[in-house]
Design a protein around this motif. Structure first.
Motif, PDB file in Angstrom:
ATOM      1  N   THR A   1     -12.487  -3.957   2.674  1.00  0.00           N
ATOM      2  CA  THR A   1     -12.417  -2.583   3.038  1.00  0.00           C
ATOM      3  C   THR A   1     -11.037  -1.804   2.745  1.00  0.00           C
ATOM      4  OG1 THR A   1     -11.551  -3.204   5.086  1.00  0.00           O
ATOM      5  CG2 THR A   1     -13.941  -3.139   4.995  1.00  0.00           C
ATOM      6  N   MET A   2     -11.311  -0.644   2.597  1.00  0.00           N
ATOM      7  CA  MET A   2      -9.885   0.302   2.449  1.00  0.00           C
ATOM      8  C   MET A   2     -10.218   1.408   3.136  1.00  0.00           C
ATOM      9  SD  MET A   2      -8.955   0.067  -1.742  1.00  0.00           S
ATOM     10  CE  MET A   2      -7.333   0.327  -1.301  1.00  0.00           C
ATOM     11  N   GLY A   3      -9.212   2.052   4.072  1.00  0.00           N
ATOM     12  CA  GLY A   3      -9.715   3.188   4.760  1.00  0.00           C
ATOM     13  C   GLY A   3      -8.471   3.921   5.353  1.00  0.00           C
ATOM     14  N   TRP A   4      -8.661   4.759   6.187  1.00  0.00           N
ATOM     15  CA  TRP A   4      -7.605   5.463   6.801  1.00  0.00           C
ATOM     16  C   TRP A   4      -7.735   5.546   8.291  1.00  0.00           C
ATOM     17  CZ3 TRP A   4      -3.961   7.499   3.474  1.00  0.00           C
ATOM     18  CH2 TRP A   4      -4.331   7.356   2.151  1.00  0.00           C
ATOM     19  N   TYR A   5      -6.379   5.342   8.854  1.00  0.00           N
ATOM     20  CA  TYR A   5      -6.288   5.525  10.341  1.00  0.00           C
ATOM     21  C   TYR A   5      -5.411   6.876  10.528  1.00  0.00           C
ATOM     22  CZ  TYR A   5      -8.622   1.361  11.214  1.00  0.00           C
ATOM     23  OH  TYR A   5      -9.350   0.118  11.467  1.00  0.00           O
ATOM     24  N   ARG A   6      -5.298   7.175  11.638  1.00  0.00           N
ATOM     25  CA  ARG A   6      -4.383   8.421  12.009  1.00  0.00           C
ATOM     26  C   ARG A   6      -3.710   8.262  13.396  1.00  0.00           C
ATOM     27  NH1 ARG A   6      -8.253  13.766  11.908  1.00  0.00           N
ATOM     28  NH2 ARG A   6      -9.271  13.469  13.884  1.00  0.00           N
TER      29      ARG A   6
ATOM     30  N   GLY B   1      -0.186   0.952   4.942  1.00  0.00           N
ATOM     31  CA  GLY B   1       0.889   1.681   4.409  1.00  0.00           C
ATOM     32  C   GLY B   1       1.897   2.329   5.161  1.00  0.00           C
ATOM     33  N   GLN B   2       2.888   2.855   4.790  1.00  0.00           N
ATOM     34  CA  GLN B   2       3.899   3.325   5.432  1.00  0.00           C
ATOM     35  C   GLN B   2       3.561   4.694   6.212  1.00  0.00           C
ATOM     36  OE1 GLN B   2       3.592   3.787   2.309  1.00  0.00           O
ATOM     37  NE2 GLN B   2       3.961   6.092   1.975  1.00  0.00           N
TER      38      GLN B   2
ATOM     39  N   TYR C   1      -1.018   9.906   8.860  1.00  0.00           N
ATOM     40  CA  TYR C   1      -2.403   9.163   8.274  1.00  0.00           C
ATOM     41  C   TYR C   1      -1.776   7.720   7.626  1.00  0.00           C
ATOM     42  CZ  TYR C   1      -5.333  13.119   9.260  1.00  0.00           C
ATOM     43  OH  TYR C   1      -6.047  13.965  10.092  1.00  0.00           O
ATOM     44  N   TYR C   2      -2.478   6.752   7.993  1.00  0.00           N
ATOM     45  CA  TYR C   2      -2.085   5.409   7.475  1.00  0.00           C
ATOM     46  C   TYR C   2      -3.324   4.737   6.669  1.00  0.00           C
ATOM     47  CZ  TYR C   2       1.561   5.483  11.014  1.00  0.00           C
ATOM     48  OH  TYR C   2       2.743   5.752  11.697  1.00  0.00           O
ATOM     49  N   CYS C   3      -2.978   4.304   5.438  1.00  0.00           N
ATOM     50  CA  CYS C   3      -3.781   3.502   4.822  1.00  0.00           C
ATOM     51  C   CYS C   3      -3.782   2.066   5.086  1.00  0.00           C
ATOM     52  CB  CYS C   3      -3.223   3.679   3.182  1.00  0.00           C
ATOM     53  SG  CYS C   3      -4.440   2.492   2.158  1.00  0.00           S
ATOM     54  N   HIS C   4      -5.279   1.538   5.250  1.00  0.00           N
ATOM     55  CA  HIS C   4      -5.460   0.165   5.749  1.00  0.00           C
ATOM     56  C   HIS C   4      -6.234  -0.383   4.810  1.00  0.00           C
ATOM     57  CE1 HIS C   4      -7.921  -2.795   7.661  1.00  0.00           C
ATOM     58  NE2 HIS C   4      -6.587  -3.246   8.031  1.00  0.00           N
TER      59      HIS C   4
ATOM     60  N   LEU D   1       0.871  -1.278   0.163  1.00  0.00           N
ATOM     61  CA  LEU D   1       0.070   0.045   0.008  1.00  0.00           C
ATOM     62  C   LEU D   1       0.924   1.349   0.053  1.00  0.00           C
ATOM     63  CD1 LEU D   1      -2.609  -1.060   2.745  1.00  0.00           C
ATOM     64  CD2 LEU D   1      -2.679  -1.231   0.253  1.00  0.00           C
ATOM     65  N   VAL D   2       0.813   2.087  -0.943  1.00  0.00           N
ATOM     66  CA  VAL D   2       1.639   3.478  -1.087  1.00  0.00           C
ATOM     67  C   VAL D   2       0.757   4.637  -1.098  1.00  0.00           C
ATOM     68  CG1 VAL D   2       3.299   4.219  -2.498  1.00  0.00           C
ATOM     69  CG2 VAL D   2       3.361   1.760  -2.611  1.00  0.00           C
ATOM     70  N   GLU D   3       0.953   5.315   0.023  1.00  0.00           N
ATOM     71  CA  GLU D   3       0.502   6.513   0.248  1.00  0.00           C
ATOM     72  C   GLU D   3       0.836   7.613  -0.542  1.00  0.00           C
ATOM     73  OE1 GLU D   3      -0.734   4.705   4.605  1.00  0.00           O
ATOM     74  OE2 GLU D   3       1.203   5.449   3.726  1.00  0.00           O
ATOM     75  N   SER D   4       0.250   8.854  -0.545  1.00  0.00           N
ATOM     76  CA  SER D   4       0.776  10.069  -1.398  1.00  0.00           C
ATOM     77  C   SER D   4      -0.155  11.134  -0.949  1.00  0.00           C
ATOM     78  CB  SER D   4       0.993  10.020  -2.638  1.00  0.00           C
ATOM     79  OG  SER D   4      -0.335   9.720  -3.298  1.00  0.00           O
ATOM     80  N   GLY D   5       0.275  12.324  -0.857  1.00  0.00           N
ATOM     81  CA  GLY D   5      -0.672  13.356  -0.597  1.00  0.00           C
ATOM     82  C   GLY D   5      -0.457  14.116   0.511  1.00  0.00           C
ATOM     83  N   GLY D   6       0.174  13.833   1.571  1.00  0.00           N
ATOM     84  CA  GLY D   6       0.253  14.383   2.679  1.00  0.00           C
ATOM     85  C   GLY D   6       1.058  15.705   2.728  1.00  0.00           C
ATOM     86  N   GLY D   7       1.191  16.296   3.722  1.00  0.00           N
ATOM     87  CA  GLY D   7       1.929  17.810   3.608  1.00  0.00           C
ATOM     88  C   GLY D   7       1.386  18.639   4.838  1.00  0.00           C
ATOM     89  N   LEU D   8       1.675  19.985   4.209  1.00  0.00           N
ATOM     90  CA  LEU D   8       1.621  21.055   5.254  1.00  0.00           C
ATOM     91  C   LEU D   8       0.407  22.066   4.824  1.00  0.00           C
ATOM     92  CD1 LEU D   8       2.112  22.918   8.027  1.00  0.00           C
ATOM     93  CD2 LEU D   8       4.074  23.939   6.515  1.00  0.00           C
TER      94      LEU D   8
END
Length: 121
Positions: free
Chosen positions: A33-38, A112-113, A93-96, A4-11
């Motif tokens: 399921t696909m989702g997000w944790y933080r 994801g990482q 934020y982590y993808c799951h 799982l490769v995430e992108s799009g984070g930032g300030l």
């Protein structure tokens, strides 16, 4: 076998928006399921939102009305559109995803990482 490769984070400034993406790749037979944790500093990892393969969604109360989760099943990708961001949204934020690998019968959890989202006030 599966990544799982995430992108799009930032300030971003408070009140702003970001979009996170997470693409699953590898020897995938099916995705549930696909989702997000933080996880914020000093806090436990918490669910943000998830979406089932059929499209049903679930959101944490803290993000309802501000975040929207969606997925593209053809691309094995999940998105998180985040609006009206505030300092409390600052976290990694982590993808799951729950994925069944080809030639197996088990559903496994993959992560994801992580991608950092920082909201400045």
């Amino acid at each position: 076998q599966v990544q799982l490769v995430e992108s799009g984070g930032g300030l971003v400034q408070a009140g702003g928006s970001l979009r996170l993406s997470c693409a699953a790749s590898g020897s995938i037979y099916n995705i549930n399921t696909m989702g997000w944790y933080r996880q914020a500093p000093g806090k436990q990892r918490e669910l943000v939102a998830f979406i089932r393969s059929g499209g049903n969604v679930n959101y944490a109360d803290s993000v309802k009305g501000r975040f929207t989760i969606s997925r593209d099943n053809d691309k094995n990708t999940v998105y998180l559109h985040m609006n009206s961001l505030n300092a409390d949204d600052t976290a990694v934020y982590y993808c799951h995803s729950q994925i069944r690998v080809r030639y197996t019968s088990n559903w496994n959890d993959y992560w994801g990482q992580g991608t950092q989202v920082t909201v400045s006030s």
